[in-house]
Design a protein around this motif. Structure first.
Motif, short mmCIF file in Angstrom:
data_model
loop_
_atom_site.label_atom_id
_atom_site.label_comp_id
_atom_site.label_asym_id
_atom_site.label_seq_id
_atom_site.Cartn_x
_atom_site.Cartn_y
_atom_site.Cartn_z
N LYS A 160 -10.95 5.22 20.27
CA LYS A 160 -11.65 4.05 19.72
C LYS A 160 -11.94 4.13 18.22
CE LYS A 160 -12.37 0.55 22.33
NZ LYS A 160 -12.78 0.70 23.74
N PRO A 161 -12.57 5.22 17.72
CA PRO A 161 -12.93 5.23 16.29
C PRO A 161 -11.71 5.10 15.40
CG PRO A 161 -13.96 7.07 17.45
CD PRO A 161 -13.01 6.44 18.41
N VAL A 162 -10.62 5.75 15.77
CA VAL A 162 -9.39 5.67 14.96
C VAL A 162 -8.89 4.23 14.90
CG1 VAL A 162 -7.02 6.46 14.71
CG2 VAL A 162 -8.76 8.03 15.55
N SER A 163 -8.83 3.60 16.07
CA SER A 163 -8.30 2.24 16.10
C SER A 163 -9.23 1.30 15.32
CB SER A 163 -8.11 1.76 17.54
OG SER A 163 -9.26 1.13 18.02
N TRP A 164 -10.53 1.55 15.41
CA TRP A 164 -11.48 0.70 14.69
C TRP A 164 -11.30 0.83 13.18
CZ3 TRP A 164 -15.68 1.19 11.37
CH2 TRP A 164 -16.49 0.06 11.26
N LEU A 165 -11.16 2.06 12.72
CA LEU A 165 -10.97 2.30 11.29
C LEU A 165 -9.68 1.67 10.78
CD1 LEU A 165 -12.07 5.94 10.43
CD2 LEU A 165 -12.81 3.80 9.38
N THR A 166 -8.59 1.84 11.56
CA THR A 166 -7.32 1.27 11.14
C THR A 166 -7.42 -0.25 11.07
OG1 THR A 166 -6.38 3.03 12.48
CG2 THR A 166 -4.85 1.48 11.48
N ARG A 167 -8.10 -0.83 12.06
CA ARG A 167 -8.26 -2.28 12.03
C ARG A 167 -9.02 -2.75 10.80
NH1 ARG A 167 -8.01 -4.95 17.46
NH2 ARG A 167 -6.67 -3.51 18.57
N LEU A 168 -10.06 -2.01 10.43
CA LEU A 168 -10.83 -2.35 9.25
C LEU A 168 -9.92 -2.34 8.02
CD1 LEU A 168 -13.84 -2.91 8.53
CD2 LEU A 168 -13.92 -0.57 7.70
N LEU A 169 -9.10 -1.28 7.94
CA LEU A 169 -8.16 -1.17 6.82
C LEU A 169 -7.23 -2.38 6.78
CD1 LEU A 169 -6.89 0.65 4.56
CD2 LEU A 169 -5.32 1.44 6.32
N LEU A 170 -6.75 -2.78 7.98
CA LEU A 170 -5.83 -3.92 8.04
C LEU A 170 -6.50 -5.20 7.57
CD1 LEU A 170 -3.93 -3.28 11.40
CD2 LEU A 170 -3.14 -2.93 9.07
N ILE A 171 -7.78 -5.38 7.96
CA ILE A 171 -8.50 -6.60 7.53
C ILE A 171 -8.60 -6.62 6.01
CG2 ILE A 171 -10.76 -7.73 7.53
CD1 ILE A 171 -11.11 -6.88 10.39
N VAL A 172 -8.93 -5.46 5.42
CA VAL A 172 -9.06 -5.40 3.96
C VAL A 172 -7.72 -5.72 3.30
CG1 VAL A 172 -9.54 -3.91 2.00
CG2 VAL A 172 -10.97 -3.79 4.04
N ILE A 173 -6.64 -5.12 3.81
CA ILE A 173 -5.31 -5.36 3.24
C ILE A 173 -4.96 -6.84 3.32
CG2 ILE A 173 -2.84 -4.95 3.54
CD1 ILE A 173 -3.44 -2.15 4.40
N ARG A 174 -5.31 -7.44 4.46
CA ARG A 174 -4.94 -8.82 4.71
C ARG A 174 -5.71 -9.80 3.80
NH1 ARG A 174 -6.26 -12.02 9.26
NH2 ARG A 174 -7.69 -10.38 9.83
N THR A 175 -6.97 -9.44 3.46
CA THR A 175 -7.81 -10.38 2.75
C THR A 175 -7.49 -10.46 1.26
OG1 THR A 175 -9.49 -9.59 4.24
CG2 THR A 175 -10.19 -11.13 2.58
N ILE A 176 -7.06 -9.35 0.69
CA ILE A 176 -6.80 -9.34 -0.75
C ILE A 176 -5.59 -10.22 -1.05
CG2 ILE A 176 -6.24 -7.90 -2.73
CD1 ILE A 176 -7.69 -5.62 -1.28
N PRO A 177 -5.77 -11.20 -1.95
CA PRO A 177 -4.68 -12.14 -2.22
C PRO A 177 -3.45 -11.43 -2.80
CG PRO A 177 -6.73 -12.90 -3.19
CD PRO A 177 -6.97 -11.52 -2.72
N ALA A 178 -2.29 -11.97 -2.47
CA ALA A 178 -1.01 -11.36 -2.88
C ALA A 178 -0.94 -11.19 -4.40
CB ALA A 178 0.14 -12.23 -2.39
N LEU A 179 -1.50 -12.16 -5.12
CA LEU A 179 -1.37 -12.08 -6.57
C LEU A 179 -2.07 -10.85 -7.13
CD1 LEU A 179 -1.62 -15.67 -7.99
CD2 LEU A 179 0.35 -14.19 -7.71
N VAL A 180 -3.18 -10.43 -6.49
CA VAL A 180 -3.88 -9.24 -6.95
C VAL A 180 -2.96 -8.03 -6.83
CG1 VAL A 180 -5.84 -7.73 -6.56
CG2 VAL A 180 -6.10 -10.19 -6.31
N TYR A 181 -2.31 -7.90 -5.65
CA TYR A 181 -1.35 -6.81 -5.49
C TYR A 181 -0.25 -6.93 -6.53
CZ TYR A 181 -3.35 -6.03 -0.84
OH TYR A 181 -4.18 -5.79 0.21
N GLY A 182 0.20 -8.15 -6.75
CA GLY A 182 1.27 -8.38 -7.70
C GLY A 182 0.89 -7.85 -9.07
#
Lengths: 271, 261, 268
Positions: free
Chosen positions: C108-130
């Motif tokens: 559980k803790p591993v999957s929860w942490l990975t999910r949190l990471l995914l949410i953060v990655i998903r929220t940051i707009p593409a242009l910022v990464y660009g």
């Protein structure tokens, strides 16, 4: 087509029965993928060595964002509000406009094929245009400022919600509609009482979902001069003030997460 | 020949599933195991191919002491025993023949195993197996487009491709409608008779069991309470096996057969 | 009181709730309205709108059809290439992350942490990464590929996780009974189940990435975006027209292909 170039293989069983085995397409698919990859690598100057040697820079930048510059919160807050206003207004008007557009695109409500074809084409053309491009065009028309952003979001919402809504209307059970028409109602009345209640929950839930995405889009619209959070992201990355960028991203992530949670709650209620 | 000698099975949580089982099943027999849910039917069958470990006594299959097998020996031992499940247990997103070919996977050399490339003979064997259960024409169709009865036949073909001496079947018709059940049972009977493969089957439908099986084994609370030819089974014996609950447990035999005919 | 009247009174009344929601929505609408103003809009705005339309009707055919490094065709091909490679990179990175986020595979803790990471990655707009990747890899399409790769992870991994959590594990039992090893069970029991779903999700994302790749040019990450902005800033509306026509047609074709492919993957 493929079967004609490579005819199916005949497999004969010991008891004399035969089976046609179609040739596998896997080699062809792999070949196409390989060619596409090689071409793409050439077209994009993909450079693995540079990636390996320079990727640490990416994490250096991220490292500089932590900890974020907390004192920068108040400018972020006002920009965030502007972004929210932009996406709210664009989503609301867009969703409202999507309703008549969807009705006019539904071939089971509008009998005139030409009308439905025109509206469907308009919707899919608008949908194809990336939001940022429509924002730039809107900037030329409405001038710098959030109005251009609202217009871009409005257009995207209109096309997205409109398309999903007309697909829903076309798949609706027409029995009630026919019953009401036969009971002497006009087509508009019959739509209001037979079809509208069926598609309303789906419409609201699609609109909410679209709004979630729009907050993210609105965040980048500032880049082309539509104000809001995109403007300060661009400025601060330009100045390499990464702790401030960290603050902006943190605020954005929390906001988007909150909005998604609230919206998901309501969407689950609707379905 | 399968021999149970004083076999006990106690689960880790202390539940005693099998108590002092003594059975001998000859090659080529068609045996139906009946009893209430939870009586230990499933456990009994799964001990034969070591899906479960026995905790006491001895279990021999064709002279092999099953409890003494280790690691790859277990896997090689299982190659000769087919198994059929209530829920078919197929990979539904791929074609029928690929499901059948899985039977040959353990025999493949490493590179073939990685890339999933099978030999022509293996493909022909798989097609023959499909022909034996009458769904040769579905060989290149995806499994999720088949009906329940057809899917159970794919599972049966997969087992036949293993060229087994014994087929274990765990409630093979419990998810099927009466008409399809009958067709699948006919397949079992034919395979049993024509190929001299032993069939040991758990089954809820008593009437079907009596009609198809040569021999009935009744189990109650982990103990064998009846073992004999199907013709010898009477109302009293069934009452004994089911603890007087036969009417509740099964659709009444008359009703079931009415569906079939 | 008649029974009819009783029933009338008993009818569910959530008017209060609906009224409250309506009021909140109305308030939000009013609040948002304060953001827009039409002061920036003047006659030149309308004139420009007219010019844009004229440009689209009279596109710069030379730019659209000629084959050179500045032509629309070349830039569109580059855009497709950015989207394609970016999707590939994203898919490769998403697979391990998806397994790390699946609650039926890891604790559980591993999957929860990975999910949190995914949410953060998903929220940051593409242009910022660009903008960040341009600092890393310099201006050009390569930065675009990396950006698309990273932004795709959020959605790809999330949908991959759904597929992993819906895995049918019963087939593994039957493979055990056949005598398969763990590797054989993964290769023939799990892999075929995941492959078609993963492919279908990835194709869908490629479709979306076309749009992302088209706008990345704005920050200098290659593709059709940059020349589009230049043309607009230079008021060359017939060039804008030809670029937009090419882009729209390309995106529509890819959407059509993607829908067809996915329908085949789902139905077999």
């Amino acid at each position: 087509m493929y079967d004609k170039i490579f005819p199916p293989k005949q497999v004969v069983l010991p008891n004399g029965k035969t089976v046609q085995e179609k040739r596998t397409r896997i080699p062809l698919i792999l070949l196409v993928l390989l060619v596409a990859t090689v071409l793409s690598v050439n077209l994009t100057d993909f450079n693995l060595r540079m990636l390996v040697t320079r990727i640490d820079q990416f994490f250096v930048i991220i490292g500089q964002m932590i900890p974020p510059k907390w004192s920068y919160f108040s400018p972020v807050w006002s920009a965030l509000l502007a972004t929210l206003q932009m996406s709210l207004l664009g989503s609301m008007i867009g969703a409202a406009l999507a309703l008549p557009f969807a009705v006019l695109s539904s071939s089971n409500i509008i009998r005139n094929r030409v009308v439905t074809a025109i509206f469907k084409t308009v919707l899919s053309l608008i949908r194809t245009l990336p939001t940022l491009v429509s924002a730039i065009i809107a900037k030329f028309i409405f001038g710098l400022g959030p109005t251009a952003g609202v217009a871009a979001i409005l257009l995207f919402t209109l096309s997205y919600v409109g398309k999903l809504l007309y697909e829903q209307i076309e798949n609706v059970d027409m029995g009630a509609f026919e019953a009401m028409e036969s009971a002497g109602m006009t087509r508009v009345q019959a739509f209001r009482y037979a079809i509208f209640p069926q598609v309303l929950p789906g419409f609201l839930s699609t609109s909410l979902f679209c709004f979630e995405g729009n907050v993210r889009y609105a965040a980048i619209l500032g880049y082309v001069g539509a104000g809001g959070i995109g403007l300060i992201i661009n400025e601060n990355i330009g100045w390499r003030d990464y702790p401030r960028v960290g603050m902006i991203i943190l605020a954005l992530v929390v906001t988007v997460y909150l909005i998604e949670t609230v919206s998901e709650h309501f969407r689950k209620k609707l379905i | 020949m399968i021999e149970f000698k004083n076999v006990d099975k106690t689960y880790a949580n202390g539940t005693s599933a099998l108590k002092n089982i003594n059975l001998a099943i000859e090659q080529g027999e068609f045996v139906a195991v009946i009893g209430l849910s939870g009586a230990g039917k499933s456990t009994l069958i799964r001990c034969i191919n070591r899906m479960h470990d026995i905790t006491g006594g001895q279990l021999h299959v064709d002279g092999v002491d099953v409890a003494k097998l280790r690691g790859s020996q277990i896997r090689r031992f299982r190659r000769r025993i087919g198994m059929i499940f209530q829920s078919f247990n197929l990979v539904t997103r791929t074609t029928v023949i690929k499901n059948v070919l899985v039977s040959f996977v353990p025999d493949l050399p490493l590179w073939r195993k990685w890339f999933g490339v099978f030999t022509r003979e293996q493909k022909i064997k798989a097609l023959e197996a499909l022909d034996k259960v009458g769904i040769l024409d579905k060989a290149f169709v995806r499994v999720d487009q088949l009906s329940g009865g057809q899917q159970q036949r794919v599972a049966l073909a997969r087992t036949l491709a293993q060229n087994p001496d014994i087929i274990l079947a765990d409630e093979p018709i419990a998810s099927l409608d009466p008409v399809t059940s009958r067709m699948v049972m006919d397949d079992f009977k034919r395979i049993n008779r024509d190929m001299n493969i032993s069939v040991i089957m758990n089954i809820h439908h008593v009437e079907v069991a009596l009609e198809y099986a040569d021999r009935i084994i009744g189990i109650r609370k982990g103990e064998v309470v009846f073992d004999g030819k199907s013709e010898r089974v009477t109302k009293e014996i069934l009452d004994d096996i089911y603890g007087g609950k036969i009417e509740e447990m099964n659709p009444s035999p008359e009703e079931f057969m009415a569906h079939v005919r | 009181m008649t029974t009819v009247e009783k029933q009338l009174l008993a009818s569910p009344r959530n008017y209060g709730y609906i009224l409250m929601v309506a009021l909140i929505v109305l308030f939000l609408f009013g609040w948002s309205l304060t953001a827009v103003s039409f002061q920036g809009m003047n006659e030149s705005g309308l004139k420009i709108a007219g010019n844009i339309l004229k440009g689209i009707v009279h596109p710069d055919l030379d730019l659209l059809l000629k084959v050179s490094k500045q032509s629309v065709l070349y830039l569109l091909a580059q855009t497709v290439a950015i989207a394609f490679l970016g999707t590939l990179v994203g898919a490769v990175l998403s697979v391990p992350l998806a397994f790390l986020a699946a609650s039926n595979i890891v604790p559980k803790p591993v999957s929860w942490l990975t999910r949190l990471l995914l949410i953060v990655i998903r929220t940051i707009p593409a242009l910022v990464y660009g903008l960040m990747f341009i600092r890393v890899a310099g201006q050009g399409p390569f930065a675009g590929v990396l950006t698309i790769g990273l932004t795709s992870i959020g959605m790809l991994a999330k949908l991959y996780v759904d597929a992993i959590e819906e895995l049918d594990t019963r087939v593994l039992e039957s493979m055990t009974s056949i005598g398969c090893t763990t590797f054989e069970k993964i290769r023939y029991g799990i892999f075929p189940q995941l492959l078609s779903v993963f492919l279908s999700v990835t194709i869908y994302r490629f479709d979306m990435n076309m749009r992302e790749a088209a706008i990345l040019g704005l920050v200098g990450a290659g593709g059709i975006g940059a020349p589009l902005t230049f043309a607009m800033n230079g008021y060359k509306w017939n060039q804008v027209g030809s670029i937009l026509i090419g882009l729209v047609v390309l995106i529509l074709i890819i959407e059509l292909l993607s829908n067809k492919l996915r329908a085949r993957l789902v139905k077999g």
